[in-house]
Design a protein around this motif. Structure first.
Motif, mmCIF file in Angstrom:
data_model
loop_
_atom_site.group_PDB
_atom_site.id
_atom_site.type_symbol
_atom_site.label_atom_id
_atom_site.label_comp_id
_atom_site.label_asym_id
_atom_site.label_seq_id
_atom_site.Cartn_x
_atom_site.Cartn_y
_atom_site.Cartn_z
ATOM 1 N N ALA A 243 0.843 -1.199 0.000
ATOM 2 C CA ALA A 243 0.000 0.000 0.000
ATOM 3 C C ALA A 243 0.881 1.254 0.000
ATOM 4 C CB ALA A 243 -0.909 -0.012 1.228
ATOM 5 N N ARG A 244 1.903 1.260 0.843
ATOM 6 C CA ARG A 244 2.778 2.450 0.917
ATOM 7 C C ARG A 244 3.457 2.706 -0.434
ATOM 8 N NH1 ARG A 244 4.829 1.247 7.045
ATOM 9 N NH2 ARG A 244 3.448 2.779 8.033
ATOM 10 N N LYS A 245 3.874 1.631 -1.080
ATOM 11 C CA LYS A 245 4.535 1.764 -2.380
ATOM 12 C C LYS A 245 3.561 2.404 -3.389
ATOM 13 C CE LYS A 245 7.147 -1.235 -5.565
ATOM 14 N NZ LYS A 245 6.327 -1.465 -6.713
ATOM 15 N N PHE A 246 2.329 1.898 -3.393
ATOM 16 C CA PHE A 246 1.330 2.417 -4.338
ATOM 17 C C PHE A 246 1.053 3.899 -4.060
ATOM 18 C CE2 PHE A 246 -2.867 3.443 -5.845
ATOM 19 C CZ PHE A 246 -2.972 2.784 -7.061
ATOM 20 N N ILE A 247 0.882 4.230 -2.771
ATOM 21 C CA ILE A 247 0.546 5.619 -2.398
ATOM 22 C C ILE A 247 1.664 6.571 -2.839
ATOM 23 C CG2 ILE A 247 0.171 7.165 -0.422
ATOM 24 C CD1 ILE A 247 -0.997 4.571 1.009
ATOM 25 N N ALA A 248 2.911 6.128 -2.623
ATOM 26 C CA ALA A 248 4.047 6.987 -2.978
ATOM 27 C C ALA A 248 4.188 7.088 -4.498
ATOM 28 C CB ALA A 248 5.329 6.422 -2.355
ATOM 29 N N GLU A 249 4.116 5.949 -5.176
ATOM 30 C CA GLU A 249 4.316 5.967 -6.633
ATOM 31 C C GLU A 249 3.227 6.753 -7.360
ATOM 32 O OE1 GLU A 249 6.719 1.749 -7.104
ATOM 33 O OE2 GLU A 249 4.702 1.905 -7.925
ATOM 34 N N ARG A 250 1.993 6.614 -6.906
ATOM 35 C CA ARG A 250 0.887 7.335 -7.570
ATOM 36 C C ARG A 250 0.688 8.738 -6.999
ATOM 37 N NH1 ARG A 250 -1.879 3.646 -10.845
ATOM 38 N NH2 ARG A 250 -0.353 2.004 -11.117
ATOM 39 N N ARG A 251 1.552 9.132 -6.082
ATOM 40 C CA ARG A 251 1.493 10.480 -5.478
ATOM 41 C C ARG A 251 0.066 10.825 -5.015
ATOM 42 N NH1 ARG A 251 6.154 13.295 -6.787
ATOM 43 N NH2 ARG A 251 7.345 12.389 -8.484
ATOM 44 N N LEU A 252 -0.495 9.941 -4.210
ATOM 45 C CA LEU A 252 -1.858 10.197 -3.726
ATOM 46 C C LEU A 252 -1.883 11.371 -2.744
ATOM 47 C CD1 LEU A 252 -3.439 6.639 -3.305
ATOM 48 C CD2 LEU A 252 -3.191 8.053 -5.332
ATOM 49 N N ASN A 253 -0.790 11.545 -2.011
ATOM 50 C CA ASN A 253 -0.699 12.725 -1.140
ATOM 51 C C ASN A 253 -0.081 13.867 -1.944
ATOM 52 O OD1 ASN A 253 -1.739 11.348 1.125
ATOM 53 N ND2 ASN A 253 0.253 10.367 1.435
ATOM 54 N N GLU A 254 -0.380 15.094 -1.511
ATOM 55 C CA GLU A 254 0.062 16.257 -2.315
ATOM 56 C C GLU A 254 0.913 17.209 -1.483
ATOM 57 O OE1 GLU A 254 -3.506 17.557 -5.044
ATOM 58 O OE2 GLU A 254 -4.243 16.910 -3.096
ATOM 59 N N VAL A 255 2.003 17.683 -2.112
ATOM 60 C CA VAL A 255 2.825 18.707 -1.461
ATOM 61 C C VAL A 255 2.595 20.019 -2.194
ATOM 62 C CG1 VAL A 255 5.162 19.483 -0.947
ATOM 63 C CG2 VAL A 255 4.581 17.067 -0.701
ATOM 64 N N PHE A 256 2.233 21.049 -1.419
ATOM 65 C CA PHE A 256 2.074 22.390 -1.983
ATOM 66 C C PHE A 256 3.228 23.239 -1.445
ATOM 67 C CE2 PHE A 256 -2.080 20.445 -1.685
ATOM 68 C CZ PHE A 256 -2.611 20.684 -2.950
ATOM 69 N N PRO A 257 4.170 23.632 -2.308
ATOM 70 C CA PRO A 257 5.334 24.355 -1.816
ATOM 71 C C PRO A 257 4.994 25.782 -1.382
ATOM 72 C CG PRO A 257 5.389 24.176 -4.212
ATOM 73 C CD PRO A 257 4.158 23.467 -3.763
ATOM 74 N N GLY A 258 5.874 26.360 -0.558
ATOM 75 C CA GLY A 258 5.693 27.739 -0.115
ATOM 76 C C GLY A 258 7.038 28.325 0.261
#
Ligand code: SF4
Ligand code: SF4
Length: 705
Positions: A243-258
């Motif tokens: 699951a962790r591999k899938f989440i990371a590879e598909r970029r399910l979480n989002e980083v918004f830079p600032g």
């Protein structure tokens, strides 16, 4: 169900490249079809009722696709439905209100999570937490942790929610694990649009059926010892890393830079919109999503991906975790990850925000200001402080202008058939005293508010009779359990009635038989009147049509069983007193019958409109109060609580007490007349018939009467 979802059903048919506009919960419905779901089930409850309502009304179209839809009788039966995905490559989705529904479904969910799935499974949870929530305040997160099921919490934006539905199925398949998706009340109702894709006819469906059980019998797919010991290991050794591999590879979480790179905010995806509004108030973000503070939005709140957390937090002076409710599962895990990863960033969370309750924009502005004051004093938070002060001033001004406002508890709809039962119980209490009343989940809970104030415990849906089991043997007066027909079929029949019969319990059970699961939007039940029985003439009730509850109870062995017409208050009070006083030692059941007024009005409105458009005669009954004879003691109001029975200034200049009056919303249910009669009130009430398109005879009669 009389409410039509015709427009919503049409939206399900949108093809590749078209644009869907509407509510997020309906976008989920479309996304399920785009994902090639084979079967859908669920149990109604805010804020996700519409998902299933629309699916049920789209039956013809879903038949074309080969998608099976089932309106389950409880969340437990919905969760158990997902068993279809354990052995077969069939994608399944179910929905219910959480936390209550997840509690009910917990047994099946544990087994499902242990066995694991082959076809993707998605559980859409209406996360009814925080202000506006109508159930006890707990989060679904702990279920994900305890059973090792993955939990999505998408950023409330239609394209993101749709994407997460589709990725959710893939994640489930990649890790052989059921996936839950929590949607808060605000997220369910957020409006927006997304570009649609063609619906996918499922590979396994009602049109392409399985040709039998799996060719090879795989014992390990059964959640039963000794297979469960291996399954427990698989959860952490195989499924979690996958699951962790899938989440990371598909970029399910989002980083918004600032640009403030020494700071970071980690937030549950579902709270993202509130955070952006709070940052805007502080002058640190714009309306288009640009932010000065870097943000990691967790669209998957369980499992966390350690590398993502560490990479986001490394090189930062401080990180703020924004996670609603208690305990702070995410913050605790991040603390562990940072400590293990030797990341020096200072961690904040519940020390800046409150522990219990949801995070509104005002509280986020306060929490963020506290965080910035500690770690970035160069950030000017005065715009946020000014905004908070302005709100405070408005509140104070409103309080000064309005004074202390009377409480306005929720109440039954005008003309509701459940109100008269509480009037009868209140009347009877004057003679036989007040009993212990155990309440249930449903519209009748309004009876716990003024003017009835009845109800000592509330232990869950269908649980009222079971929750009286401990009280009955310890009380000199019989306890009374109130249950709706929805609660009866959900859990009350087995947990309450069967248990009571087994234990030869005493006590009185009042079943409000209004024909539907009304509190959740009037969905159908096993005992709902059949479609043709609802086409009754104006003035009649549709609920008389069946006796399913009565025959079920008789079959189970209930001997003391009475059915009453709710609106006959004197008769209801008489039967109720009989149940409380009889020598009969076993369970006494009163079926209080009266069709849900909301459903009845929805059904009658088009019938009346049609008659009027054809210039045909219609009669509307309305009650009124003769202001000259009204004594102004308001005993009628204390016995009814109907919103259309209210007060107005006394027209008599010599009397100062306001008189009772019936305003325009009266649906002529007759309770006013019944109460006046049963309680021997003053003779002020009159019954009037409002005739539209009167006949010649009506006109003549009107002239002489
Ligand atoms: S929805 Fe129906 S049962 Fe519920 S309060 Fe309204 S009229 Fe009564
Ligand atoms: S008859 Fe009385 S209780 Fe019934 S709707 Fe009219 S005002 Fe309300």
């Amino acid at each position: 169900m009389e409410r039509s979802f015709k427009e919503e059903v049409e939206k399900l048919k949108l093809a590749e490249g078209e644009v869907f506009h509407g509510e997020a919960i309906l976008a989920v419905t479309k996304a399920l079809l785009q994902s090639g779901v084979s079967y859908v089930g669920g149990y109604q409850g805010a804020p996700v009722s519409h998902l299933l309502d629309v699916m049920v009304q789209a039956k013809d179209y879903l038949d074309e696709l080969g998608v099976h839809v089932e309106a389950c009788t409880s969340e437990a039966s919905a969760a158990a439905m997902l068993g279809a995905s354990i052995n077969y490559p069939a994608r399944g989705a179910v929905t219910w209100k959480s936390i209550v529904g997840t509690n009910v479904a917990a047994d099946a969910l544990s087994y499902l999570a242990s066995a694991g799935v082959m076809g993707g499974t998605l559980i859409v949870l209406g996360e009814d937490y925080g202000e506006g929530g109508v159930v006890e305040q707990e989060r679904s997160h702990r279920f994900a942790l305890k059973s090792l099921m993955w939990l999505l919490d998408p950023r409330p934006s239609l394209p993101k929610i749709v994407e997460l539905v589709e990725r959710g199925f893939e994640l489930s398949e990649a890790s052989n694990t059921p996936v839950m998706m929590e949607l808060r009340i605000r997220a369910c109702h957020v409006q927006g649009s997304f570009k649609t894709r063609n619906n996918r006819a499922p590979a396994v469906s009602t049109r392409h059926k399985l040709d039998g059980p799996p060719k090879e019998f795989i014992y390990d797919r059964l959640a039963h010892p000794p297979a469960t010991f291996r399954q427990e290991k698989l959860k952490s050794d195989v499924r979690l890393p996958a699951a962790r591999k899938f989440i990371a590879e598909r970029r399910l979480n989002e980083v918004f830079p600032g640009e403030e790179s020494s700071l970071g905010i980690v937030i549950q995806g579902g709270l993202y919109n509130g955070l952006m509004l709070a940052l805007q108030k502080l002058g640190l973000a714009d309306a288009f999503g640009a932010t000065r503070i870097p943000i990691l939005a967790l669209n998957v709140v369980y499992p966390l991906v350690p590398e993502e957390i560490i990479s986001f937090s490394t090189e930062k002076e401080a990180v703020l975790v924004l996670e609603e409710g208690q305990p702070e599962f995410i913050e605790q895990e991040i603390a562990t990850l940072l400590r293990r990863g030797d990341v020096a960033a200072k961690l904040h969370g519940k020390d800046c925000m409150h522990m219990a309750g949801d995070y509104g924009v005002e509280s986020l502005v306060r929490g963020l200001a506290k965080f910035f004051a500690a770690h970035a004093p160069h950030i000017d938070t005065s715009p946020g402080q000014r905004w908070l002060s302005a709100i405070e001033r408005t509140k104070q001004l409103a309080a000064a202008l309005l004074g202390a406002l009377p409480a306005r508890p929720p109440t039954f709809c005008t003309g509701c058939p459940e109100r008269p039962v509480f009037s009868a119980m209140k009347l009877a209490a004057q003679e036989i005293g007040r009993p212990h009343v155990s309440m249930d989940v449903g519209c009748h809970c309004f009876g716990s508010f003024e003017p009835f104030s009845q109800g000592n415990t509330l232990l869950g849906y269908g649980m009222s009779l079971a929750s009286a089991a401990g009280v009955a043997p310890l009380s000199s007066r019989r306890p009374v359990a109130i249950m709706g027909d929805g609660g009866f079929w959900h859990n009350g029949l087995l947990s309450g009635v069967a248990s009571n019969l087994l234990n030869k319990g005493d006590g009185v059970l009042v079943i409000m038989k209004n024909g539907y699961a009304s509190a959740t939007g009037t969905q159908e039940l096993l005992s709902s009147p059949p479609e043709d029985a609802r086409m009754v003439a104006i003035g009649q009730s549709a609920v008389d049509a069946d006796r399913t509850i009565e025959s079920t109870l008789s079959g189970l062995g209930v001997k003391w069983l009475r059915t009453v017409n709710n609106y006959k208050v004197g008769e209801v009070a008489r039967v109720y007193k009989e149940a409380m006083a009889t020598e009969y030692p076993g369970l006494k059941v009163i079926i209080a019958e009266g069709e849900c007024q909301l459903e009845r009005q929805r059904r009658l409105r088009p019938q009346v409109a049609k008659l009027l458009s054809e210039h045909k005669r219609t009669i509307r009954v309305k009650y009124g109060v003769d202001e000259d004879t009204c004594t102004g003691d308001h005993s009628c109001i204390r016995l009814s609580g109907c919103p259309t029975l209210t007060v107005k200034d006394n027209p008599d200049p010599l009397r100062s007490d306001p008189v009772a009056t019936v305003i325009d919303g009266c649906v002529g249910c007759g309770l006013c007349g019944e109460n006046a009669h049963a309680a021997v009130l003053c003779p002020s009430f009159y019954r009037a018939e409002v005739i539209q398109n009167p006949s010649l005879w009506d006109r003549l009669a009107g002239r002489f009467l």
